[in-house]
Design a protein around this motif. Structure first.
Motif, PDB file in Angstrom:
ATOM      1  N   UNK B 228      -3.225  -1.853   0.725  1.00  0.00           N
ATOM      2  CA  UNK B 228      -4.048  -2.111   1.893  1.00  0.00           C
ATOM      3  C   UNK B 228      -5.230  -1.180   1.963  1.00  0.00           C
ATOM      4  N   UNK B 229      -6.093  -1.425   2.935  1.00  0.00           N
ATOM      5  CA  UNK B 229      -7.231  -0.536   3.155  1.00  0.00           C
ATOM      6  C   UNK B 229      -6.830   0.563   4.146  1.00  0.00           C
ATOM      7  N   UNK B 230      -6.452   0.162   5.333  1.00  0.00           N
ATOM      8  CA  UNK B 230      -6.105   1.142   6.368  1.00  0.00           C
ATOM      9  C   UNK B 230      -4.622   1.447   6.343  1.00  0.00           C
ATOM     10  N   UNK B 248       0.962  -5.962   4.497  1.00  0.00           N
ATOM     11  CA  UNK B 248       0.366  -5.135   3.431  1.00  0.00           C
ATOM     12  C   UNK B 248       1.280  -4.957   2.219  1.00  0.00           C
TER      13      UNK B 248
END
Lengths: 256, 281
Positions: B228-230, B248
């Protein structure tokens, strides 16, 4: 000790000029272009075309909003993947017509939400990094307030990156850094100092090219500097332009 | 003198799962987080760190992965002596680096080089989870950039394995800039008509997801890998609600269209070799 955090506070301060102010004071006949042609229109990113004196330029800005209502509408400048994709679509159009691109960066970071992850926040930023690196037209990015990590970098792969004197640009927010390091987000003042995130720090680290003093002359000053820079960089052939952009980033952190 | 945190039992445990010294106590028991069965760590090493009962993929150190993927004695390491330094004078970073070197027995968080996979030559990078959770600082950025530049010059494809918490905050803005730097090298390699396949392993997040992990021509992932990004906790705090089941995870990304396939560890070499063969120029 608090010098860096003072800058953070100023960069985030209520009433500070945001992208809309820069756009309306620097460019004429600005036409806004909406949507990413994939999913939606991200209100955190304003994109369009305007005149820089007589030169048509593509202008992209992350917008935080001023009032509470505007901030809600703009998601306080935390863009979703659609915002980065809208920006890229406009940059590609700029490339097609050899039009320079200006990006105004002012974001606490790319949005951290379920929808943003579902629609590929990481992928959207990654694509901007590769595409901007080889965009065959001049690009200048200006950090006007907060440069929040990957969400800022997604619009800051440019020939030159400029910053306002009280703006900051960081790999992580001071609060995030403090909470990871010391499990205590209230120690963000200390973290601000450690991160070397002020415009002055970044200039010393050779990550940015110019710092602009904040006065009522700032718009005129930026207009003049942008015009001068683009007049010069438009003369370059696309290959030299992108080669120089690659070298600009290539040398950051390279061993001596 | 830099202050070093005391070593604790948990670290010893994590190290053993991906240990170089396979002679260390074989009788240590590990509980599988998925099926909760008790596994002998020695058996786990023998099963390429995959639970023999439920197939849960445990983390794996970079050298172990190289052994699994590269043809015997074909891996030639590049830039293996490059080490990180405390570029912005970040507090406690020197000590952290020293600990990370002890924990992982590696100089930094990525190993790069060239190898053969079923006889096909390729550039390869493998990130190291036991070095500050594969975080990307200047050295990681520089090694990866050189790898893609070399691969472009020698007209080789690149195979990559990611595991990373993201950019290394102890190197401040310089680590963020590595995302752009590596992306530039990936793009040049791609524009030269060359192939890049990346396998995302648990966890691949932050600045690595938002750069080269998502820039490959083919993106595969290990089962149930967190990608995931965050960070999940940050999202939970932002949204003020609990995240959906499997959020995610590799299966979630496959469903949303962001990866090409999920490939079990034991099938990865064959999968990579087949892809490389299909993209020989």
């Amino acid at each position: 000790m608090a010098a860096a955090y003072e800058k953070v506070a100023l960069a985030r301060a209520k009433g500070r000029a945001t992208s809309v102010d820069y756009i309306s004071n620097i460019f004429e006949n600005f036409l806004e272009m909406h949507g990413d042609r994939r999913y939606g229109d991200d209100k955190s990113v304003i994109a369009g075309i305007g005149y820089l004196i007589e030169m048509p330029v593509t202008v992209i800005g992350i917008e935080k909003g001023h009032s509470v209502k505007e901030r809600g509408f703009r998601n306080s400048g935390s863009a979703h993947p659609e915002g980065y994709r809208k920006a890229l679509r406009q940059m590609k159009l700029a490339e097609k017509f050899s039009r320079p691109v200006v990006c105004f960066v002012d974001t606490p970071g790319a949005y951290c939400g379920i929808g943003a992850e579902e629609r590929g926040q990481g992928q959207a930023i990654a694509e901007n990094l590769t595409e901007m690196m080889t965009l065959k037209t001049p690009v200048i990015s200006i950090v006007i307030g907060e440069g929040g990590s990957g969400g800022a970098l997604g619009l800051a792969v440019a020939d030159e990156v400029w910053m306002l004197e009280n703006s900051v640009y960081s790999v992580i927010s001071p609060e995030g850094c403090a909470s990871i390091l010391w499990k205590d987000s209230s120690r963000s003042k200390e973290a601000s100092e450690c991160l070397k995130l002020t415009a002055q720090d970044l200039f010393k680290l050779k990550v940015i090219e110019k710092i602009f003093p904040e006065s009522d002359k700032v718009y005129a000053h930026l207009k003049q500097e942008l015009y001068a820079a683009f007049t010069k960089s438009r003369q370059l052939d696309p290959q030299s332009l992108t080669a120089a952009r690659y070298e600009r980033f290539r040398k950051i952190g390279a061993p001596e | 003198m830099t202050f070093k945190k005391p070593r604790n039992l948990l670290e010893g445990y994590s190290k053993l799962i991906g240990s170089h010294s396979e002679d260390s106590s074989d009788d240590l028991m590990v509980t599988c987080p998925k099926c909760k069965k008790s596994l002998a760590s020695g058996d786990l090493l023998g099963s390429i760190n995959v639970c023999m009962y439920c197939g849960h993929h445990f983390r794996m150190n970079a050298r172990q992965r190289l052994n699994l993927i590269c043809d015997r004695d074909t891996f030639a390491e590049a830039d293996g002596t490059m080490v990180s330094s405390n570029l912005i004078g970040f507090p406690e970073y020197d000590g952290k680096l020293e600990n990370a070197r002890l924990d992982s027995k590696e100089p930094d968080a990525v190993i790069c080089g060239a190898c053969k996979i079923n006889g096909i030559a390729a550039g390869i990078f493998v990130m190291e989870p036991y070095f500050m959770m594969g975080s990307m600082g200047v050295v990681v950025g520089e090694k990866l950039t050189r790898l893609f530049e070399r691969a472009a010059a020698e007209r080789l494809p690149v195979v990559g394995f990611t595991v990373s918490g993201g950019a290394r905050m102890q190197e401040g803005i310089l680590s963020l800039m590595q995302m752009a730097k590596v992306s530039g090298a990936v793009k040049r390699h791609s524009d030269a008509g060359l192939f890049f396949v990346c396998v995302l392993t648990d966890p691949t997040t932050g600045g690595v997801t938002a750069s080269f992990a998502m820039e490959a021509d083919v993106i595969a992932a290990e089962p149930f890998a967190h990608i995931g990004f965050a960070g999940a906790r940050v999202i939970e705090q932002t949204m003020r609600k609990k995240l959906p089941e499997g959020f995610q995870r590799a299966e979630f990304l496959l469903e949303k269209g962001f990866i090409d396939d999920i490939v079990e560890r034991k099938k990865q070499k064959k999968y990579l070799a087949q892809l490389l063969k299909m993209h020989v120029r």
